[in-house]
Design a protein around this motif. Structure first.
Motif, PDB file in Angstrom:
ATOM      1  N   LEU A  58      -0.605  15.148  21.109  1.00 19.09           N
ATOM      2  CA  LEU A  58      -1.827  14.712  20.429  1.00 19.09           C
ATOM      3  C   LEU A  58      -2.717  15.919  20.103  1.00 19.09           C
ATOM      4  O   LEU A  58      -3.233  16.048  18.988  1.00 19.09           O
ATOM      5  CB  LEU A  58      -2.596  13.717  21.313  1.00 19.09           C
ATOM      6  CG  LEU A  58      -3.932  13.253  20.746  1.00 19.09           C
ATOM      7  CD1 LEU A  58      -3.740  12.452  19.475  1.00 19.09           C
ATOM      8  CD2 LEU A  58      -4.703  12.430  21.779  1.00 19.09           C
ATOM      9  N   ILE A  59      -2.886  16.800  21.077  1.00 16.66           N
ATOM     10  CA  ILE A  59      -3.713  17.998  20.868  1.00 16.66           C
ATOM     11  C   ILE A  59      -3.170  18.808  19.692  1.00 16.66           C
ATOM     12  O   ILE A  59      -3.913  19.235  18.799  1.00 16.66           O
ATOM     13  CB  ILE A  59      -3.713  18.856  22.158  1.00 16.66           C
ATOM     14  CG1 ILE A  59      -4.294  18.075  23.327  1.00 16.66           C
ATOM     15  CG2 ILE A  59      -4.455  20.165  21.934  1.00 16.66           C
ATOM     16  CD1 ILE A  59      -5.720  17.643  23.160  1.00 16.66           C
ATOM     17  N   ILE A 108      -3.860  17.157  16.407  1.00 19.61           N
ATOM     18  CA  ILE A 108      -5.267  17.323  16.034  1.00 19.61           C
ATOM     19  C   ILE A 108      -5.503  18.725  15.453  1.00 19.61           C
ATOM     20  O   ILE A 108      -6.117  18.881  14.394  1.00 19.61           O
ATOM     21  CB  ILE A 108      -6.190  17.087  17.259  1.00 19.61           C
ATOM     22  CG1 ILE A 108      -6.163  15.610  17.676  1.00 19.61           C
ATOM     23  CG2 ILE A 108      -7.623  17.520  16.949  1.00 19.61           C
ATOM     24  CD1 ILE A 108      -6.873  15.319  18.984  1.00 19.61           C
ATOM     25  N   LEU A 137      -2.302  11.157  28.243  1.00 16.85           N
ATOM     26  CA  LEU A 137      -3.202  11.780  27.265  1.00 16.85           C
ATOM     27  C   LEU A 137      -4.341  12.505  27.984  1.00 16.85           C
ATOM     28  O   LEU A 137      -4.800  13.563  27.554  1.00 16.85           O
ATOM     29  CB  LEU A 137      -3.759  10.739  26.290  1.00 16.85           C
ATOM     30  CG  LEU A 137      -2.739  10.135  25.322  1.00 16.85           C
ATOM     31  CD1 LEU A 137      -3.406   9.125  24.403  1.00 16.85           C
ATOM     32  CD2 LEU A 137      -2.050  11.222  24.506  1.00 16.85           C
ATOM     33  N   SER A 178      -5.190  16.369  27.480  1.00 19.19           N
ATOM     34  CA  SER A 178      -6.540  16.779  27.109  1.00 19.19           C
ATOM     35  C   SER A 178      -7.088  17.803  28.099  1.00 19.19           C
ATOM     36  O   SER A 178      -7.708  18.794  27.715  1.00 19.19           O
ATOM     37  CB  SER A 178      -7.473  15.565  27.090  1.00 19.19           C
ATOM     38  OG  SER A 178      -6.918  14.526  26.334  1.00 19.19           O
ATOM     39  N   ALA A 221     -11.094  14.204  23.743  1.00 16.35           N
ATOM     40  CA  ALA A 221      -9.873  13.408  23.903  1.00 16.35           C
ATOM     41  C   ALA A 221      -9.767  12.886  25.331  1.00 16.35           C
ATOM     42  O   ALA A 221      -9.322  11.758  25.572  1.00 16.35           O
ATOM     43  CB  ALA A 221      -8.649  14.241  23.540  1.00 16.35           C
ATOM     44  N   SER A 247      -9.605   9.004  26.346  1.00 19.10           N
ATOM     45  CA  SER A 247      -8.442   8.513  27.105  1.00 19.10           C
ATOM     46  C   SER A 247      -8.861   7.826  28.390  1.00 19.10           C
ATOM     47  O   SER A 247      -8.358   6.747  28.720  1.00 19.10           O
ATOM     48  CB  SER A 247      -7.509   9.678  27.448  1.00 19.10           C
ATOM     49  OG  SER A 247      -7.171  10.392  26.296  1.00 19.10           O
TER      50      SER A 247
END
Lengths: 339, 507
Positions: B34-35, B38, B195, B199, B229, B233
């Motif tokens: 996810l990071i 982004i 997540l 994060s 994030a 989360s």
């Protein structure tokens, strides 16, 4: 007990997945084994690594899919082989693990380059050799108890003259595919490309010879029962195998057409798996003469119809996607690798 | 000797070790996925070299982590056949399908677009590259869904019945099996937890650079993205953590009883910490909120739940020997997880303070805490899984409250009969060796990436214009086989034809 349509479908779908694996991971495992043989310096090693770099992971997923599908559709066959061949499966597994990591780490870890090179080659060799040995065993038959558990000697019990032959045939097919791939992807002209193209030919001849020996061994020594209805199909696949290898030789030697040779070599691999499937039908794991338990067949091992129905739905949705991904990745990285 | 080579115990140890090792890399892969997505999106939008460098930095860390996750994941799929053959035979009709679906729907997606991320930076358009990052992340979330479906079915079987001959469980209702009572709460709980870990890792890298006074712009961005994030989360996590606990209280009474050390039926109190004296069957603790757990599970302080002794009398849980249950282990794992959540909240609060107040951001202790902060979600995740998996013992397929009759399997009945304890001992030792190697190699690599930092290189736009530098950058992050420093030098001096030519040897 008659087999249902879903059972027969899934029997052959398992072999389709195995064929996908044999063709796709075939060339990158073969390239891994040939890596120290063909590459003479760092830049050639880099070419081989980069030729498989973007695709090997997706190729290997065919094995995971085949394993998962076997578990889902024919759990007893999955359970018996994976637990029965325990140490051999673990060797394949350790090979795949160190190979996967070596491929991703090598480029960033110059200090450990030697170690990662060894991991890459040994990790490729173990599956390339042992998968053929495993296939030889399930084809020739293994001893099982009444519950279907492997009842032979661990590891060493799996090695017989026949299974060694199938192991070497498998290995040579992997190597021929690997050499064909490197010949196709290495810069042309380059010493590496020439070496790969040159090695391709004897490997393909060896595959033909070993195929003849294995076939003779099957008919003269093993004499297994084979489904009579599929007799003609088997002949077609056997002939097609020989023709495909011959075509691969022709394209490679006479025409210098590396793509044609690679495609023909891949077709030969598909024919070999198809021949295996039609020769074993309806067995998934044959029982040896000394076996207390019966062979594991598609009828005795199949999951219920609901499971097979859902698996079929998954396949109908998933397989086109998978093929699309493959088109994307092979198109993106088409052409020869830059030196 | 016999006890030493007990095949069930060794197989459980091997599964625990390989799964827990795998599950260091999985949360990092999904979380950093996810990071990475982004940062790639930011780089795609801004087209600034420093954003591109930041994105490239995450690609390196992500792919190294992902590789180990992939490699160690194969072990898990194989293990059901190698070590748990009788389990595989019993559940094959139901458990195999999600594994096959995971490979078909998730692994292919992840592996192909990971290939694009690693090797395709200059082969595909920036937009396609950015989308590839999101597709890899989506693939890993999808992968987690199938695994959680499979695992949740083992916790709370549904949509199945025992075959007529009693040999295996067969599926009766696919959707009921896939979306069994625990699937959704546990999936949500798992994904938000991983997540959080990703994060926090992002935040930790940022804090590390703050501490060293390097790459300050990137550092602040990393803390900001990580904190945001992380907060999102954990907020969602709270919802799913709560519903996971509620569903345990409804469906898995013996697990609930072990989590709270309840030997006798009672309205369970809330302990912050304690020690279960298994001999005397009591919880030793300085204080407890009476009925607290009862309140969390049901909203009332006096709802009684059955204790282990009472449950052992029932037909459903009669196979359970109370004295043999790992009650204290489950109690400690569960409370450790909850305690870690407390630390996670503290870290988040400090991170947001640091973002607002320069003084807090420059405080060495705050920075140090942020650097080690990924350990908190990591420990929470591992402790949570230990609670889930040890809490369902002695069953591998748990006889849940609403589960179909007969669809349950004791762990001892699941183990492979054709594998000996000695064989498992050998492979366990080999796993320890090989995994140690992987871990050391991963640490070396990732600390190397972090030391080197998100250095701005002459990339993208300028590289594609220069034929000479194309040789260096064609393979994207694969650059620098011979020496990563060399590639960097080349990146900065791509216009120098001699140097650029030398770089062609590299990957």
């Amino acid at each position: 007990m008659d087999a249902t349509i879903f059972q027969v479908l899934w029997y052959f779908l398992i072999f389709v997945l195995i064929a996908g694996y044999f063709v796709l991971d075939g060339f990158d495992l073969g390239a891994g084994v040939l890596y120290p043989v063909l590459a003479k310096n760092e830049s050639e090693r880099s070419v081989i690594r980069r030729s498989i770099g973007p695709v090997w992971d997706g190729n290997e997923v065919w094995l995971l899919t085949a394993g998962g599908a076997l578990f889902a559709a024919f759990a007893p066959a999955y359970a018996t082989t994976f637990s029965g061949f325990y140490l051999a499966v673990m060797l394949v597994l350790f090979g795949l693990i160190v190979r996967a990591v070596s491929l991703e780490f090598r480029a960033h870890d110059p200090a450990w380059a030697r170690l990662w090179d060894v991991c890459f080659t040994v990790g490729s060799l173990l599956p390339a050799l042992l998968l053929g040995v495993a296939v030889g065993n399930i084809f020739a038959g293994i001893p099982m108890d009444a519950a279907g558990n492997y009842a032979g000697v661990p590891l060493l019990g799996l090695i017989t003259p026949f299974t060694l032959l199938t192991g070497v045939l498998g290995l040579v097919m992997f190597l021929a595919a690997g050499a064909s791939w490197i010949a196709l992807k290495a810069p042309k002209p380059s010493a590496l490309q020439e070496r790969a193209a040159k090695l391709r030919m004897p490997l393909q001849v060896a595959a033909l010879v070993l195929f003849a020996v294995v076939t003779a061994y099957v008919f003269l020594v093993l004499k297994p029962e084979m489904a009579a209805a599929l007799g003609a199909v088997r002949v077609v696949f056997a002939v097609a195998f020989v023709v495909a290898v011959a075509a691969a030789l022709f394209f490679g030697v006479k025409k210098g057409c590396d793509l044609g040779s690679f495609i023909a070599q891949s077709a030969a691999a598909v024919c070999l798996v198809a021949l295996l499937a039609t020769s074993m039908f309806p067995n998934l794991v044959a029982a040896s003469a000394a076996s207390a338990g019966p062979a594991i067949t598609l009828m005795s091992a199949a999951a219920g119809e609901t499971t097979l129905l859902w698996m079929t739905i998954f396949t109908v949705i998933g397989l086109p996607l998978v093929l699309l991904y493959h088109v994307i990745i092979y198109r993106t990285f088409r052409g020869r690798v830059e030196a | 000797m016999e006890a030493l080579f007990d095949v069930t115990l060794l197989s459980r140890l091997q599964f625990a070790f390989t799964a827990m090792f795998h599950y260091f890399f999985v949360p990092l892969s999904i979380g950093l996925g996810l990071i990475l997505a982004i940062f790639e999106t930011k780089a795609y939008r801004s087209r600034k070299p420093e954003d591109a460098a930041a994105a490239k930095f995450w690609v390196k860390i992500f792919t190294a982590t992902f590789a180990v996750g992939v490699a160690t994941g194969i072990t898990m799929e194989f293990s059901f056949g190698t070590n748990w053959a009788d389990y595989a035979r019993f559940v094959g009709d139901i458990f195999g399908a999600p594994l096959a679906a995971e490979a078909l729907f998730a692994f292919f997606l992840e592996s192909v677009f990971l290939g694009v991320l690693v090797f395709g930076r200059n082969k595909v358009s920036p937009k396609f590259y950015m989308i590839s990052a999101w597709l890899v992340f989506a693939g890993s979330c999808l992968s987690a869904l199938w695994i959680l479906i499979a695992n949740s079915w083992m916790q709370t079987p549904a949509g199945a019945e025992l075959a007529v001959d009693g040999s295996k469980a067969v599926i009766t209702d696919f959707f009921a099996a896939a979306f069994n009572p625990t699937t959704i709460p546990r999936y949500g709980h798992t994904v938000t937890a991983v997540l959080t870990m990703g994060s926090f890792t992002c935040m930790a890298v940022g804090a590390f650079y703050l501490m060293k006074g390097r790459y300050l712009e990137f550092a602040k961005k990393a803390v900001k993205v990580g904190a945001a994030a992380g907060l999102a989360s954990t907020l969602v996590l709270l919802v799913f953590a709560h519903s996971s606990a509620v569903v345990v209280s409804e469906e898995q009474p013996t697990k609930l009883a072990m989590m709270e050390g309840m030997y006798e039926s009672e309205a369970p109190p809330l302990y912050l910490f304690g020690w279960v004296d298994e001999e005397n069957q009591e919880v030793i603790t300085p204080f407890a909120i009476p009925g607290g757990t009862s309140f969390l599970a049901t909203g009332t302080f006096d709802t009684e739940f059955p204790g282990l002794n009472e449950l052992a009398e029932t037909e459903k849980y009669g196979d359970m020997v109370v004295e043999d249950l790992p009650v204290n282990f489950v109690f400690q794992s569960y409370h450790l997880m909850v305690a870690m959540f407390g630390l996670i909240v503290v870290v988040l609060a400090l991170a947001f303070l640091a973002l607002r107040k320069e003084r807090v951001a420059n405080n060495k202790w705050v920075q140090r805490l942020l650097v080690v902060s990924p350990a908190f979600p990591f420990v929470a995740i591992q402790a949570g899984w230990l609670t889930a998996e040890m809490g369902r013992q002695p069953w591998v397929v748990y006889p849940s409250t609403t589960g179909p009759d007969g669809v349950s399997l004791l762990t001892t009945q699941g183990v492979s009969t054709s594998v000996t304890g000695v064989e498992v001992a050998i492979t366990l030792a080999l796993f320890a060796l090989v995994y140690l190697l992987l871990f050391v190699a991963w640490i070396r690599l990732v600390t190397g990436f972090i030391k080197k930092g998100p250095e701005v290189e002459a990339i993208e736009g300028s590289a594609s214009e220069s034929a000479a530098s194309a040789g260096v950058f064609t393979t994207g992050f694969g650059a620098g086989a011979a020496s990563s420093d060399e590639a960097q030098v080349l990146g900065q001096k791509a216009s120098d034809p001699v140097l650029a030519g030398a770089g062609k040897g590299g990957e």
